[in-house]
Design a protein around this motif. Structure first.
Motif, PDB file in Angstrom:
ATOM      1  N   GLY A 177       0.759  -1.241   0.000  1.00 23.67           N
ATOM      2  CA  GLY A 177       0.000   0.000   0.000  1.00 23.67           C
ATOM      3  C   GLY A 177       0.788   1.288   0.000  1.00 23.67           C
ATOM      4  O   GLY A 177       0.192   2.365  -0.011  1.00 23.67           O
ATOM      5  N   TYR A 178       2.113   1.233  -0.018  1.00 21.79           N
ATOM      6  CA  TYR A 178       2.915   2.444   0.081  1.00 21.79           C
ATOM      7  C   TYR A 178       3.103   3.144  -1.258  1.00 21.79           C
ATOM      8  O   TYR A 178       3.315   4.354  -1.306  1.00 21.79           O
ATOM      9  N   LEU A 179       3.043   2.398  -2.342  1.00 22.95           N
ATOM     10  CA  LEU A 179       3.258   2.958  -3.667  1.00 22.95           C
ATOM     11  C   LEU A 179       2.002   2.734  -4.500  1.00 22.95           C
ATOM     12  O   LEU A 179       1.541   1.604  -4.649  1.00 22.95           O
ATOM     13  N   ARG A 180       1.471   3.809  -5.036  1.00 20.79           N
ATOM     14  CA  ARG A 180       0.248   3.703  -5.815  1.00 20.79           C
ATOM     15  C   ARG A 180       0.536   3.213  -7.230  1.00 20.79           C
ATOM     16  O   ARG A 180       1.633   3.377  -7.749  1.00 20.79           O
ATOM     17  N   ILE A 211      15.122   4.567  -8.306  1.00 19.81           N
ATOM     18  CA  ILE A 211      14.478   5.154  -7.133  1.00 19.81           C
ATOM     19  C   ILE A 211      13.954   6.528  -7.562  1.00 19.81           C
ATOM     20  O   ILE A 211      14.596   7.566  -7.357  1.00 19.81           O
ATOM     21  N   CYS A 212      12.795   6.530  -8.210  1.00 17.77           N
ATOM     22  CA  CYS A 212      12.209   7.775  -8.691  1.00 17.77           C
ATOM     23  C   CYS A 212      11.559   8.512  -7.513  1.00 17.77           C
ATOM     24  O   CYS A 212      11.561   8.041  -6.375  1.00 17.77           O
ATOM     25  N   SER A 213      10.977   9.680  -7.770  1.00 19.83           N
ATOM     26  CA  SER A 213      10.371  10.459  -6.688  1.00 19.83           C
ATOM     27  C   SER A 213       9.208   9.711  -6.049  1.00 19.83           C
ATOM     28  O   SER A 213       8.973   9.828  -4.839  1.00 19.83           O
ATOM     29  N   HIS A 214       8.470   8.916  -6.844  1.00 18.24           N
ATOM     30  CA  HIS A 214       7.346   8.152  -6.288  1.00 18.24           C
ATOM     31  C   HIS A 214       7.836   7.065  -5.339  1.00 18.24           C
ATOM     32  O   HIS A 214       7.301   6.881  -4.242  1.00 18.24           O
ATOM     33  N   VAL A 215       8.873   6.350  -5.756  1.00 20.11           N
ATOM     34  CA  VAL A 215       9.431   5.296  -4.901  1.00 20.11           C
ATOM     35  C   VAL A 215      10.069   5.911  -3.660  1.00 20.11           C
ATOM     36  O   VAL A 215       9.928   5.390  -2.548  1.00 20.11           O
ATOM     37  N   ILE A 219      -1.414  -0.215   4.328  1.00 18.65           N
ATOM     38  CA  ILE A 219      -2.137   0.992   3.923  1.00 18.65           C
ATOM     39  C   ILE A 219      -3.263   0.612   2.981  1.00 18.65           C
ATOM     40  O   ILE A 219      -3.093  -0.216   2.092  1.00 18.65           O
ATOM     41  N   THR A 220      -4.414   1.205   3.196  1.00 21.79           N
ATOM     42  CA  THR A 220      -5.550   1.003   2.308  1.00 21.79           C
ATOM     43  C   THR A 220      -5.859   2.322   1.631  1.00 21.79           C
ATOM     44  O   THR A 220      -6.094   3.319   2.309  1.00 21.79           O
ATOM     45  N   THR A 221      -5.878   2.345   0.316  1.00 16.82           N
ATOM     46  CA  THR A 221      -6.119   3.588  -0.427  1.00 16.82           C
ATOM     47  C   THR A 221      -7.292   3.432  -1.382  1.00 16.82           C
ATOM     48  O   THR A 221      -7.409   4.162  -2.347  1.00 16.82           O
TER      49      THR A 221
END
Length: 531
Positions: free
Chosen positions: A164-167, A177-181, A218-220
């Motif tokens: 759940g940490y990365l959409r 390791i981009c900005s999202h990661v 995490i739940t999104t």
């Protein structure tokens, strides 16, 4: 269904589990439950750590192997092994067959990690770290920094997305390791009290490969719910906290819980690894019944609230990792109410693990609790033997979901509450007024501090937590003790005037080792009380 309990003074406020005839609750002796002890297949491995100039022959090297993918029914102990190496080539004995994460640490250089496969007779493995000098404090723990690339970043992405940490939707290079990661790594690091810098550190990578629960942290799915709202990570990515809230939460609970406190359960497929798996599972249910109004009764029919099942890799929709993988390593999972299914990975050797501890954690999910970032708590995401005993933060969570219900008549109602160490520093009650009424509700407290220091740890409060099942609104958040609105650590309204039938009070004491708190839940009915 509401549960009426006896008047104040009756201490029988905990639930029970029905035990099969002749059984009694006990700490299982796994030495007597395993029909056989399986041996881990191991081999001797020759390892060379080198660079182009081979100067590492005289340089001390620390090598760590994490056994991240094991064959079926392989014992789970000795997952991590470490060696101090000196010399050009080294012989490692008793290395288990399977996939290993190899971490190489060299003084004054950044660490290096790669995946190695140990298959049958192993002749030689060569590791070639890039030898990047440390330029500043902290870099000695950083495998990869934001903007850098490595092939195993793809598996890091898989882990962060699964839990759940990365959409979904990041179309950056999978090896980078981009900005999202980086943002997802910050959230993961904060959730488990690691240094939060967006870099892939040794501690973060190691934690990703240790055995854990398969339920996402995490739940999104629904950003309209408070527990699913996201916070800015500082790296251009919006990421959620534990359970979907902010990073200060020590534990959160889901919006879902059972309307009943008398729960039924079914036993589906067991495991051949031990002979008393159901006894251990009932012990786990009893651990929750001991600290809450919940009770658990076995049924052979449908529907039931909870279902327990050991799933084999050959079954359809197999939910686990088949003994660990380069992406993550999970033992079991539990579904939130109103599903209640609890599944164990029967690829594992359960004679080598605590079924009771694993079941206690997953039952926590099945009754509505999410993961905790408090180490050694039952709802901590990562496997440990003391999962089987709910701790202070676990008890606070379950008591905030399930409060005993008392029916009271009259214009003025007073009910005693006690937040002491044996109750996890929490006490709750729901007062049923019989029908919707206009009322004024508030609480009073008395504090006993054994150390007579009244330091910051001695937080305590009484609040009107819910009215007719709806939260009244939080009144404090942030800092060492308080989280975001969904956290049971937060004080809600301490006094409330309104209209409703049921009023839930909660008394909470922090650091209960030296603090005891007593109090009263008070309700003044404001209408004439005519039905």
């Amino acid at each position: 269904m509401r549960l009426d309990i006896n008047p104040p003074g009756d201490t029988a406020r905990t639930g029970r589990v029905d035990w099969d005839e002749g059984e009694q609750r006990r700490v299982p002796d796994r030495r007597q439950t395993a029909p056989r002890r399986r041996a881990t297949a191991t081999v001797e491995v020759s390892v060379e750590v080198t660079d182009a100039g081979r100067w590492l022959a005289s340089c001390p090297v620390e090598l760590t192997l994490l056994h991240v993918h094991r064959a079926a029914k392989t014992p789970a102990r000795d997952l991590e092994r470490r060696w101090s190496l000196t010399g050009a080539e080294h012989t490692l004995t008793d290395v288990p067959l399977g996939d290993h994460l190899a971490i190489v640490r060299i003084e004054s250089h950044r660490p290096y990690a790669t995946m190695i496969a140990v298959r049958g007779r192993q002749e030689h493995i060569t590791l070639r770290p890039p030898l990047i000098p440390v330029e500043r404090t902290g870099q000695s723990e950083e495998l990869l920094r934001p903007g850098e690339s490595h092939p195993f970043v793809a598996s890091v992405r898989t882990f962060l997305r699964h839990f759940g940490y990365l959409r979904e939707g990041c179309d950056c290079r999978h090896s980078e390791i981009c900005s999202h990661v980086a943002g997802a790594l910050v959230r993961f690091q904060r959730a488990f009290s690691l240094r939060a810098n967006g870099a892939l550190t040794i501690d973060a990578l190691r934690l990703m490969h240790l055995p854990r629960c398969a339920v996402p942290d995490i739940t999104t799915d629904d950003d309209t719910q408070p527990e699913n709202r996201v916070v800015a990570s500082g790296f251009g990515e919006a990421v959620s906290g534990p359970g979907g809230t902010s990073e200060e939460d020590p534990i959160v609970f889901s919006d879902n819980h059972w309307d009943d406190v008398t729960l039924t359960y079914r036993q589906l497929d067991g495991t051949s690894d031990v002979t008393n798996e159901w006894s251990e599972i009932r012990s786990a249910m009893q651990a929750w019944a001991d600290v809450s109004p919940l009770s658990f009764t076995r049924t052979t029919g449908t529907p039931s609230h909870l279902e327990f099942d050991f799933r084999a890799p050959s079954e359809d929709d197999y939910p686990f990792d088949k003994g660990g993988s380069k992406d993550y390593n999970t033992y079991a999972r539990g579904f939130f109410p109103t599903n209640g299914l609890i599944e164990f990975d029967d690829h594992e050797d359960w004679s080598d693990l605590s079924i009771e501890a694993t079941a206690a954690h997953e039952i926590g999910h099945a009754i509505g609790l999410r993961h905790s970032s408090v180490k050694n708590s039952t709802m901590y995401a990562y496997y440990h033997d003391s999962w089987d005993t709910p701790k202070e933060v676990d008890i606070r969570g379950v008591k905030s979901l399930y409060a005993p219900v008392v029916r009271r008549d009259g214009q003025f109602i007073a009910y005693p509450l006690w937040a002491v160490s044996v109750t996890g520093g929490t006490d709750t009650v729901t007062i049923d007024l019989g029908r919707p009424r206009n009322f004024l509700a508030w609480g009073i407290i008395t504090v006993l501090d054994a150390k007579i220091d009244l330091d910051r740890d001695n937080m305590c409060f009484v609040d009107v937590f819910e009215v007719d099942g709806t939260r009244t609104g939080w009144r404090a958040a942030g800092g060492d003790h308080f989280g975001s609105p969904s956290s049971p650590a937060n004080p809600h309204q301490s006094a409330y005037t309104g209209y409703g039938r049921t009023v839930m009070f909660r008394l909470v004491a922090g650091h209960v080792a030296d603090l005891e708190v007593g109090g009263y839940a008070l309700v003044l009915v404001l209408d004439e009380g005519v039905d």
